[in-house]
Design an enzyme around this catalytic site. Structure first.
Site, PDB file in Angstrom:
ATOM      1  N   CYS A   1       6.226   1.656   6.821  1.00 22.31           N
ATOM      2  CA  CYS A   1       6.373   0.250   6.437  1.00 22.31           C
ATOM      3  C   CYS A   1       6.544  -0.642   7.655  1.00 22.31           C
ATOM      4  O   CYS A   1       6.064  -1.771   7.674  1.00 22.31           O
ATOM      5  CB  CYS A   1       7.535   0.076   5.489  1.00 22.31           C
TER       6      CYS A   1
ATOM      7  N   LYS B   1      14.013   8.378  -9.038  1.00 19.47           N
ATOM      8  CA  LYS B   1      12.639   8.621  -9.477  1.00 19.47           C
ATOM      9  C   LYS B   1      11.764   8.649  -8.226  1.00 19.47           C
ATOM     10  O   LYS B   1      11.389   7.607  -7.699  1.00 19.47           O
ATOM     11  CB  LYS B   1      12.194   7.498 -10.428  1.00 19.47           C
TER      12      LYS B   1
ATOM     13  N   GLU C   1      12.643  -3.147  -0.794  1.00 21.36           N
ATOM     14  CA  GLU C   1      12.060  -2.906   0.542  1.00 21.36           C
ATOM     15  C   GLU C   1      10.570  -2.718   0.304  1.00 21.36           C
ATOM     16  O   GLU C   1      10.151  -1.684  -0.214  1.00 21.36           O
ATOM     17  CB  GLU C   1      12.646  -1.644   1.179  1.00 21.36           C
TER      18      GLU C   1
ATOM     19  N   GLU D   1      -1.951  -4.900   3.976  1.00 20.13           N
ATOM     20  CA  GLU D   1      -1.376  -3.647   4.452  1.00 20.13           C
ATOM     21  C   GLU D   1      -2.334  -2.487   4.155  1.00 20.13           C
ATOM     22  O   GLU D   1      -2.676  -2.255   3.004  1.00 20.13           O
ATOM     23  CB  GLU D   1      -0.037  -3.415   3.749  1.00 20.13           C
TER      24      GLU D   1
HETATM   25  P1  NAD Z   1       4.212   2.230  -4.877  1.00 23.02           P
HETATM   26  O1  NAD Z   1       4.730   0.855  -5.071  1.00 23.02           O
HETATM   27  O2  NAD Z   1       2.884   2.574  -5.391  1.00 23.02           O
HETATM   28  O3  NAD Z   1       5.199   3.310  -5.510  1.00 23.02           O
HETATM   29  C1  NAD Z   1       6.565   3.381  -5.138  1.00 23.02           C
HETATM   30  C2  NAD Z   1       7.358   3.986  -6.278  1.00 23.02           C
HETATM   31  O4  NAD Z   1       7.330   3.106  -7.392  1.00 23.02           O
HETATM   32  C3  NAD Z   1       6.826   5.326  -6.785  1.00 23.02           C
HETATM   33  O5  NAD Z   1       7.912   6.166  -7.093  1.00 23.02           O
HETATM   34  C4  NAD Z   1       6.072   4.934  -8.030  1.00 23.02           C
HETATM   35  O6  NAD Z   1       5.985   5.972  -8.967  1.00 23.02           O
HETATM   36  C5  NAD Z   1       6.951   3.819  -8.559  1.00 23.02           C
HETATM   37  N1  NAD Z   1       6.282   2.888  -9.486  1.00 23.02           N
HETATM   38  C6  NAD Z   1       4.982   2.552  -9.540  1.00 23.02           C
HETATM   39  N2  NAD Z   1       4.771   1.689 -10.548  1.00 23.02           N
HETATM   40  C7  NAD Z   1       5.966   1.457 -11.135  1.00 23.02           C
HETATM   41  C8  NAD Z   1       6.401   0.653 -12.222  1.00 23.02           C
HETATM   42  N3  NAD Z   1       5.543  -0.090 -12.924  1.00 23.02           N
HETATM   43  N4  NAD Z   1       7.704   0.652 -12.541  1.00 23.02           N
HETATM   44  C9  NAD Z   1       8.589   1.390 -11.823  1.00 23.02           C
HETATM   45  N5  NAD Z   1       8.243   2.187 -10.806  1.00 23.02           N
HETATM   46  C10 NAD Z   1       6.942   2.218 -10.452  1.00 23.02           C
HETATM   47  O7  NAD Z   1       4.327   2.488  -3.310  1.00 23.02           O
HETATM   48  P2  NAD Z   1       3.774   3.753  -2.523  1.00 23.02           P
HETATM   49  O8  NAD Z   1       2.286   3.659  -2.506  1.00 23.02           O
HETATM   50  O9  NAD Z   1       4.448   4.972  -3.046  1.00 23.02           O
HETATM   51  O10 NAD Z   1       4.362   3.503  -1.055  1.00 23.02           O
HETATM   52  C11 NAD Z   1       3.738   2.726  -0.091  1.00 23.02           C
HETATM   53  C12 NAD Z   1       4.362   1.348  -0.026  1.00 23.02           C
HETATM   54  O11 NAD Z   1       5.769   1.451   0.240  1.00 23.02           O
HETATM   55  C13 NAD Z   1       3.808   0.516   1.102  1.00 23.02           C
HETATM   56  O12 NAD Z   1       3.557  -0.782   0.644  1.00 23.02           O
HETATM   57  C14 NAD Z   1       4.946   0.499   2.129  1.00 23.02           C
HETATM   58  O13 NAD Z   1       4.964  -0.595   3.005  1.00 23.02           O
HETATM   59  C15 NAD Z   1       6.132   0.526   1.246  1.00 23.02           C
HETATM   60  N6  NAD Z   1       7.292   0.982   1.992  1.00 23.02           N
HETATM   61  C16 NAD Z   1       8.230   0.044   2.335  1.00 23.02           C
HETATM   62  C17 NAD Z   1       9.338   0.421   3.080  1.00 23.02           C
HETATM   63  C18 NAD Z   1      10.378  -0.592   3.470  1.00 23.02           C
HETATM   64  O14 NAD Z   1      11.468  -0.184   3.832  1.00 23.02           O
HETATM   65  N7  NAD Z   1      10.074  -1.885   3.420  1.00 23.02           N
HETATM   66  C19 NAD Z   1       9.502   1.769   3.443  1.00 23.02           C
HETATM   67  C20 NAD Z   1       8.521   2.697   3.074  1.00 23.02           C
HETATM   68  C21 NAD Z   1       7.418   2.271   2.333  1.00 23.02           C
END
Ligand code: NAD
Length: 507
Positions: free
Chosen positions: A302, A193, A268, A398
């Site tokens: 990240c 997804k 992550e 962040e």
């Molecule tokens: P997000 O948490 O908003 O979304 C990530 C994914 O989760 C998307 O596909 C979204 O549709 C899905 N999602 C959202 N709500 C959900 C729910 N209730 N149930 C299931 N899935 C759901 O994150 P984002 O804004 O897309 O990405 C940015 C974040 O990702 C930042 O916090 C960043 O640090 C983190 N990130 C972490 C790493 C790592 O390896 N630690 C790598 C890249 C990004």
């Protein structure tokens, strides 16, 4: 590196404009049962780039059933590992063959710049598949415990079942392959997804899986929003594993959603990683490292070193050198090969980044570079350096944009205290020539990964992951197999060892 000309772009835009980007379920490209779609925007203009099928519980259920069937009845988990290896190698070759197209789509959809996507992320996507192709035959290795002359224990691994893979919008192609490759190498099937703000590369990947002739149902892609498609995937009883990369707050929601069906998680999550620069460091290299590690990937990274801690004796000079470089960074169109920073993913995200900086200014942060939007069109934000005080919101939370906050420290103790004062613990960067101090800090800083005198240089066999609220578990190398396999323990007696004789004793 290919330079994309205006005709190429127009042709790509026209191709996207005329279609609905579909889901990929059970080996077929399909739209949602309801016919609903959503728009993905071009961050450089905020013009619509494509319409995308909007998945909900119904599509998720179909995809999970297909993955379940492929796991329970299909050839994938049953074929010899070397055959899975060949499939993964084929996927890597196809990623390389389609590299220019993949890079163009990813740049247009995410706003990340070509030099990083074509130069780094797309080759890395292929490398992820090659790496796990090579590991496929070792995925199920176990250990032996030759206890004594009477007992032998050993372990081996088996695939777990169906995995839900949920990815964020910042580097969707690389992160999807980082999850897909070990998941598939270990014989599982899955539903991916992707994030709703950058759905296109997952569709290209699905086309690559189709071209590689993966058996139907092994990989499924459901497009859609987190609450509508992500949540039903996490709640689905047919899914055992959830590998999630995204925000910490989303991770907490996902954990609650999956509690009823007791999912196994790999998380992550977010970061607020520090760079510690000591006066004895090789300063020019430290400037290079700090500037790259915050502004590459538009700061939507990240492992960005979003907090800069500098020893007080060199603080004014060092921070000015960083700010000077930030002012000179080339902000430009994602497909401009000269651009170093592109537009942020979405107008909502731009507004969030801007709000963080404006609040920090009101609280007394001093702007050393940037601190404003760039241009009239698109989500461009200037590389920004702020001088702040420890504890301010912008220092604790962040931002996930091109914003660096800087603070001085007196000594190692204070540096460690500030470094560890956030709820995150993903990465840390230490710049010093003092070897003992570097290794001491690697132990003392609360971070899953520490780079010494280096930016984030990855070596795929090493574990990737965070401490505290930055994640649960480790991915990478054989660590991923710890998540994507079940380890079974078998005991074999080597002699007729005594067994208690219940019910046989004289009364
Ligand atoms: P997000 O948490 O908003 O979304 C990530 C994914 O989760 C998307 O596909 C979204 O549709 C899905 N999602 C959202 N709500 C959900 C729910 N209730 N149930 C299931 N899935 C759901 O994150 P984002 O804004 O897309 O990405 C940015 C974040 O990702 C930042 O916090 C960043 O640090 C983190 N990130 C972490 C790493 C790592 O390896 N630690 C790598 C890249 C990004």
């Amino acid at each position: 590196m290919q330079v994309y000309d205006a005709n190429f772009l127009e042709a790509l835009r026209a191709e996207l404009a005329g279609k609905v980007v579909p889901h990929y379920i059970d080996g077929a490209f399909v739209e949602s049962a309801s016919g609903e779609t959503f728009e993905t925007l071009d961050p450089s203009s905020n013009r619509p780039l494509a319409r995308v099928a909007r998945g909900r519980a119904e599509e998720v259920d179909r995809a999970v059933r297909a993955a379940r069937k492929a796991f329970d009845e299909g050839p994938w988990p049953r074929m010899p590992a070397r055959e899975r290896r060949r499939y993964l190698e084929r996927v890597a070759e196809l990623i390389e063959a389609h590299a220019d197209e993949l890079a163009a789509l990813e740049c247009l959809d995410t706003g990340q710049v070509l030099r990083i996507i074509r130069g780094g992320q797309v080759p890395r996507a292929a490398a992820n598949f090659r790496f796990y192709a090579e590991k496929a035959e070792a995925a199920f290795d176990g250990r032996s415990f030759p206890v004594d002359d009477r007992f032998l224990y050993y372990t081996f691994r088996v695939p777990v079942g169906v995995a839900g893979l949920i990815t964020p919008w910042n580097t969707p192609l690389m992160l999807a392959t980082w999850k897909l490759a070990p998941c598939l190498a270990a014989g599982n099937t899955c539903v991916l997804k992707p994030a709703e703000w950058s759905p296109l590369s997952a569709w290209m990947l699905a086309r690559i899986f189709a071209e590689a002739d993966l058996p139907p149902g092994v990989v499924n892609v459901v497009q859609g929003f987190g609450e509508e498609a992500g949540a039903p995937l996490v709640a689905h009883p047919g899914v055992q594993l959830i590998s999630f990369t995204g925000e910490t707050t989303t991770g907490k929601i996902i954990m609650r959603t999956g509690a009823e069906t007791l999912k196994r998680y790999s998380f992550e999550l977010g970061g607020k990683s520090p760079a510690l620069v000591f006066a004895d460091a090789e300063l020019e290299r430290a400037v290079d490292g700090v500037v790259f590690q915050i502004f590459s990937l538009n700061g939507e990274r990240c492992t960005a070193n979003s907090r800069l801690l500098v020893e007080r004796s060199i603080y004014p000079e060092f921070v000015e050198r960083v700010a000077e470089r930030a002012r000179r960074i080339r902000v430009g169109h994602p497909l401009d090969p000269e651009a170093e920073v592109g537009p942020l993913i979405h107008p909502e995200h731009l507004a969030r980044v801007e709000a963080f900086v404006e609040e920090a200014k009101r609280e007394g942060a001093r702007v050393l570079a940037g601190g404003h939007r760039v241009g009239e069109e698109g989500n461009y934000y200037a590389p920004t350096v702020l001088e702040v005080r420890p504890g301010m919101r912008i220092e604790q939370e962040e931002v996930f944009g091109p914003v660096l906050v800087a603070m001085p420290f007196e000594d190692e103790e204070e540096a460690v205290r500030i470094a560890n004062s956030v709820r995150y613990g993903l990465a840390a960067y230490v710049w010093t020539r003092d070897v003992a101090r570097a290794h001491r800090l690697a132990r003392r800083i609360e971070a899953g990964m520490v780079w010494i005198n280096s930016h984030n240089v990855r070596h795929l066999p090493t574990p990737f992951g965070g401490m505290k609220e930055s994640g649960i578990g480790r991915e990478g190398g054989e660590y991923s197999f710890g998540f994507y396999t079940e380890e079974k323990s078998v005991m074999v007696p080597l002699t007729d060892h005594p067994i208690p004789k219940f019910g046989k004793e004289e009364g």
